[in-house]
Write a protein that holds these residues in place. Structure first.
Motif, PDB file in Angstrom:
ATOM      1  N   TRP A 182       6.324  40.941 -29.126  1.00 43.94           N
ATOM      2  CA  TRP A 182       5.291  42.183 -29.517  1.00 43.94           C
ATOM      3  C   TRP A 182       6.332  43.339 -29.953  1.00 43.94           C
ATOM      4  CZ3 TRP A 182       4.514  47.281 -28.448  1.00 43.94           C
ATOM      5  CH2 TRP A 182       3.600  47.816 -28.762  1.00 43.94           C
ATOM      6  N   PRO A 183       5.802  43.764 -31.167  1.00 45.09           N
ATOM      7  CA  PRO A 183       5.037  43.548 -32.018  1.00 45.09           C
ATOM      8  C   PRO A 183       5.360  42.726 -33.353  1.00 45.09           C
ATOM      9  CG  PRO A 183       5.655  45.610 -32.537  1.00 45.09           C
ATOM     10  CD  PRO A 183       6.313  45.238 -31.369  1.00 45.09           C
ATOM     11  N   ASN A 184       6.683  42.455 -33.470  1.00 40.72           N
ATOM     12  CA  ASN A 184       7.033  41.765 -34.812  1.00 40.72           C
ATOM     13  C   ASN A 184       8.175  41.208 -34.811  1.00 40.72           C
ATOM     14  OD1 ASN A 184       9.045  44.082 -34.144  1.00 40.72           O
ATOM     15  ND2 ASN A 184       8.655  45.008 -35.991  1.00 40.72           N
ATOM     16  N   ASP A 185       8.810  40.805 -33.662  1.00 43.30           N
ATOM     17  CA  ASP A 185      10.092  39.839 -33.753  1.00 43.30           C
ATOM     18  C   ASP A 185       9.725  38.231 -33.559  1.00 43.30           C
ATOM     19  OD1 ASP A 185      11.382  42.362 -33.837  1.00 43.30           O
ATOM     20  OD2 ASP A 185      12.031  42.293 -31.711  1.00 43.30           O
ATOM     21  N   ILE A 186      10.344  37.555 -34.198  1.00 42.68           N
ATOM     22  CA  ILE A 186       9.981  36.298 -34.063  1.00 42.68           C
ATOM     23  C   ILE A 186      11.192  35.342 -33.526  1.00 42.68           C
ATOM     24  CG2 ILE A 186       9.277  34.045 -34.929  1.00 42.68           C
ATOM     25  CD1 ILE A 186       8.477  37.255 -36.787  1.00 42.68           C
ATOM     26  N   TYR A 187      11.066  34.986 -32.509  1.00 42.91           N
ATOM     27  CA  TYR A 187      12.131  34.129 -31.649  1.00 42.91           C
ATOM     28  C   TYR A 187      12.236  32.727 -31.798  1.00 42.91           C
ATOM     29  CZ  TYR A 187      13.924  38.444 -29.556  1.00 42.91           C
ATOM     30  OH  TYR A 187      14.843  39.841 -29.442  1.00 42.91           O
ATOM     31  N   VAL A 188      13.228  32.089 -31.855  1.00 45.54           N
ATOM     32  CA  VAL A 188      13.185  30.291 -31.665  1.00 45.54           C
ATOM     33  C   VAL A 188      14.401  30.049 -30.855  1.00 45.54           C
ATOM     34  CG1 VAL A 188      13.857  28.166 -32.896  1.00 45.54           C
ATOM     35  CG2 VAL A 188      12.384  29.989 -34.086  1.00 45.54           C
ATOM     36  N   ASN A 189      13.797  29.356 -30.035  1.00 46.99           N
ATOM     37  CA  ASN A 189      14.764  29.090 -28.815  1.00 46.99           C
ATOM     38  C   ASN A 189      15.463  30.215 -28.099  1.00 46.99           C
ATOM     39  OD1 ASN A 189      14.279  26.276 -28.713  1.00 46.99           O
ATOM     40  ND2 ASN A 189      15.468  25.864 -30.225  1.00 46.99           N
ATOM     41  N   GLY A 190      14.768  31.249 -28.039  1.00 44.80           N
ATOM     42  CA  GLY A 190      15.293  32.540 -27.421  1.00 44.80           C
ATOM     43  C   GLY A 190      16.208  33.599 -28.025  1.00 44.80           C
ATOM     44  N   LYS A 191      16.285  33.084 -29.368  1.00 50.28           N
ATOM     45  CA  LYS A 191      17.138  33.908 -30.453  1.00 50.28           C
ATOM     46  C   LYS A 191      16.087  34.389 -31.412  1.00 50.28           C
ATOM     47  CE  LYS A 191      21.736  31.731 -29.471  1.00 50.28           C
ATOM     48  NZ  LYS A 191      22.529  30.958 -29.768  1.00 50.28           N
ATOM     49  N   LYS A 192      16.611  35.743 -32.077  1.00 49.65           N
ATOM     50  CA  LYS A 192      15.913  36.270 -33.020  1.00 49.65           C
ATOM     51  C   LYS A 192      15.999  35.672 -34.493  1.00 49.65           C
ATOM     52  CE  LYS A 192      14.597  40.967 -34.855  1.00 49.65           C
ATOM     53  NZ  LYS A 192      14.457  42.119 -34.271  1.00 49.65           N
ATOM     54  N   ILE A 193      15.082  35.099 -34.962  1.00 55.34           N
ATOM     55  CA  ILE A 193      15.307  34.495 -36.439  1.00 55.34           C
ATOM     56  C   ILE A 193      14.549  35.588 -37.453  1.00 55.34           C
ATOM     57  CG2 ILE A 193      12.793  33.172 -36.343  1.00 55.34           C
ATOM     58  CD1 ILE A 193      14.757  30.853 -37.296  1.00 55.34           C
ATOM     59  N   SER A 194      13.770  36.316 -36.939  1.00 53.60           N
ATOM     60  CA  SER A 194      12.945  37.244 -38.098  1.00 53.60           C
ATOM     61  C   SER A 194      12.457  38.472 -37.418  1.00 53.60           C
ATOM     62  CB  SER A 194      11.577  36.238 -38.548  1.00 53.60           C
ATOM     63  OG  SER A 194      10.966  37.050 -39.257  1.00 53.60           O
ATOM     64  N   GLY A 195      12.387  39.370 -38.264  1.00 47.65           N
ATOM     65  CA  GLY A 195      11.816  40.742 -37.930  1.00 47.65           C
ATOM     66  C   GLY A 195      11.002  41.315 -39.055  1.00 47.65           C
ATOM     67  N   LEU A 276       6.139  36.204 -26.470  1.00 45.54           N
ATOM     68  CA  LEU A 276       7.356  35.978 -25.451  1.00 45.54           C
ATOM     69  C   LEU A 276       7.199  36.908 -24.325  1.00 45.54           C
ATOM     70  CD1 LEU A 276      10.346  34.973 -26.105  1.00 45.54           C
ATOM     71  CD2 LEU A 276      10.815  37.365 -26.222  1.00 45.54           C
ATOM     72  N   LEU A 277       6.335  37.808 -24.156  1.00 47.63           N
ATOM     73  CA  LEU A 277       6.316  38.881 -23.373  1.00 47.63           C
ATOM     74  C   LEU A 277       5.089  38.656 -22.146  1.00 47.63           C
ATOM     75  CD1 LEU A 277       6.644  41.877 -25.492  1.00 47.63           C
ATOM     76  CD2 LEU A 277       8.362  40.897 -24.172  1.00 47.63           C
ATOM     77  N   LEU A 278       3.901  38.225 -22.624  1.00 43.76           N
ATOM     78  CA  LEU A 278       2.739  38.149 -21.471  1.00 43.76           C
ATOM     79  C   LEU A 278       3.353  37.482 -20.266  1.00 43.76           C
ATOM     80  CD1 LEU A 278      -0.160  37.619 -23.868  1.00 43.76           C
ATOM     81  CD2 LEU A 278       0.911  39.938 -22.950  1.00 43.76           C
ATOM     82  N   GLY A 279       2.868  38.047 -19.066  1.00 39.75           N
ATOM     83  CA  GLY A 279       3.212  37.618 -17.817  1.00 39.75           C
ATOM     84  C   GLY A 279       4.348  37.939 -17.274  1.00 39.75           C
ATOM     85  N   LYS A 280       5.235  38.593 -18.221  1.00 45.53           N
ATOM     86  CA  LYS A 280       6.907  38.801 -17.589  1.00 45.53           C
ATOM     87  C   LYS A 280       6.762  40.539 -17.328  1.00 45.53           C
ATOM     88  CE  LYS A 280       8.972  35.162 -19.864  1.00 45.53           C
ATOM     89  NZ  LYS A 280       9.319  34.986 -21.402  1.00 45.53           N
ATOM     90  N   GLU A 281       7.958  40.517 -16.396  1.00 47.38           N
ATOM     91  CA  GLU A 281       8.029  41.883 -16.245  1.00 47.38           C
ATOM     92  C   GLU A 281       8.880  42.618 -17.096  1.00 47.38           C
ATOM     93  OE1 GLU A 281       9.731  43.521 -12.467  1.00 47.38           O
ATOM     94  OE2 GLU A 281       9.084  41.629 -11.475  1.00 47.38           O
ATOM     95  N   VAL A 282       8.459  43.778 -17.580  1.00 46.92           N
ATOM     96  CA  VAL A 282       9.040  44.242 -18.963  1.00 46.92           C
ATOM     97  C   VAL A 282       9.494  45.722 -18.800  1.00 46.92           C
ATOM     98  CG1 VAL A 282       8.020  42.746 -20.678  1.00 46.92           C
ATOM     99  CG2 VAL A 282       6.675  44.988 -20.021  1.00 46.92           C
ATOM    100  N   VAL A 283      10.329  46.301 -19.642  1.00 46.29           N
ATOM    101  CA  VAL A 283      10.600  47.833 -19.648  1.00 46.29           C
ATOM    102  C   VAL A 283      10.251  48.146 -20.891  1.00 46.29           C
ATOM    103  CG1 VAL A 283      12.534  49.340 -19.527  1.00 46.29           C
ATOM    104  CG2 VAL A 283      12.416  47.388 -17.997  1.00 46.29           C
TER     105      VAL A 283
END
Ligand code: BT5
Length: 331
Positions: A182-195, A276-283
């Motif tokens: 959220w809100p706008n990064d796309i990750y594949v296998n934990g690495k950013k592929i698109s913004g 990627l974020l829901l359910g995780k502890e975030v800052v």
């Protein structure tokens, strides 16, 4: 170059079409077909060569197209493009400072909805908050679309997810483990592929236009060491036709854009499902400073964080990082 698909093809495009039939064709035959002089044909062939097309010219025999450059020229895209609105007008340049900036300039000059700005590279590709977007020449897709939804400003937020939706769908169809941060990064296998960078302009309380900028890593073999990035090539071990990737993305964008004008819940649900974020502890940083658990995405697109004091806080903008056992990860 700025071309509209509906306009009559110019001589350069018509010669290209003839050459693409794959046969050796004489200057005379082309000049007769187009009703222009042989010298004019020669000039247009030089023009095409300047654009990177390799054309052998055999004296007395004629011209033969031997190679097509891997650039996103409008007339290379249109034969594959199935959209009705998006990409019907295309502004292409080899290098722009930022496709978003060019799109905003065109939008201010009343460019049609769906106008697409493309560059092979950007000298000042923009991320959010003044960050940089690495734009290796002719390796990725650097695109900006002008959209003019009839909607109040308050309803602009879900449009941010539109770019993520198109990239997500593209990647999922190829079986890639894809997540949206959220809100706008796309990750594949934990690495950013698109913004995605959405910029908007308003008239009073209404959206005047949106510029939806998408950067997608396609054929990059490597990245600067300081960014945790990947590309379609690195994930699939295949070089992709950027043209084919782009036309597929535009199709998903058009379909998603149409659906969004009627209803936004489907998109919010999709963003939740692949978050990627829901359910995780975030800052959260950049404006609101906050720590907690990412609990949900609200119907208006805000990220809902359950803060340490148990309060549920709505975050509309900011940078969110996952807290991983005593350290904050940028993923
Ligand atoms: C974004 O910002 O992710 C939005 C990027 C939007 C780029 C497109 S390209 C076409 C259009 N024209 C523009 O000028 N922009 C749009 P943000 O969430 O702030 O992420 C930026 C961060 O991503 C950087 O600070 C780097 O850490 C990382 N990064 C930069 N280039 C990258 C790349 N090519 N691939 C993956 N990560 C990258």
């Amino acid at each position: 170059m700025f071309y509209c698909r509906a306009n009559t093809k110019d001589n350069k495009q018509r010669i290209l079409e003839i050459l693409k039939q794959g046969e050796l064709v004489s200057g005379e035959a082309i000049s007769k077909e187009l009703g222009i002089s042989r010298n004019a044909v020669w000039k247009q062939v030089q023009n095409l060569k300047d654009l990177g097309y390799e054309i052998s010219a055999e004296t007395k025999l004629g011209y033969l197209l031997t190679s097509v450059p891997d650039f996103l020229y409008p007339f290379e895209i249109w034969p594959h493009l199935k959209t009705k609105k998006l990409g019907q007008a295309i502004y292409w340049d080899y290098e722009l400072t930022s496709t978003n900036d060019k799109a905003r300039e065109l939008a201010r000059q009343n460019a049609l909805e769906g106008t697409l700005v493309l560059a092979e590279t950007q000298s000042k590709g923009k991320g959010r908050r003044g960050r940089n977007w690495e734009s290796a020449p002719a390796q990725g897709i650097y695109m900006s679309l002008i959209l003019r939804p009839v909607a109040p400003l308050a309803k602009a937020s879900p449009y941010t997810f539109l770019g993520a939706y198109a990239v997500l769908r593209f990647c999922l169809l190829r079986g890639l483990l894809t997540k949206v941060k959220w809100p706008n990064d796309i990750y594949v296998n934990g690495k950013k592929i698109s913004g995605v960078l959405l910029e908007l302009s308003a008239t009073g309380q209404d959206i005047s236009y949106l510029v939806l900028g998408i950067g997608l890593n396609v054929n990059q073999r490597s990245f600067p060491v300081d960014i945790c990035a990947t590309s379609l090539f690195l994930e699939t071990d295949k070089t992709c036709s950027r043209n084919a990737v782009l036309t597929e993305l535009l199709l998903y964008l058009e379909e998603g854009y149409k659906r969004l004008s009627q209803d936004t819940t489907w998109l919010i649900e999709l963003m939740k499902e692949h978050s990627l974020l829901l359910g995780k502890e975030v800052v959260v940083s950049g404006g609101l400073e906050l720590e907690g658990v990412a609990e949900d995405i609200a119907s208006d697109g805000a990220l809902l964080i359950r803060a340490k004091d148990n309060e549920l806080v709505k975050v509309y903008a900011g940078d969110v990082s996952v807290r991983e056992k005593n350290k904050v990860s940028n993923k």
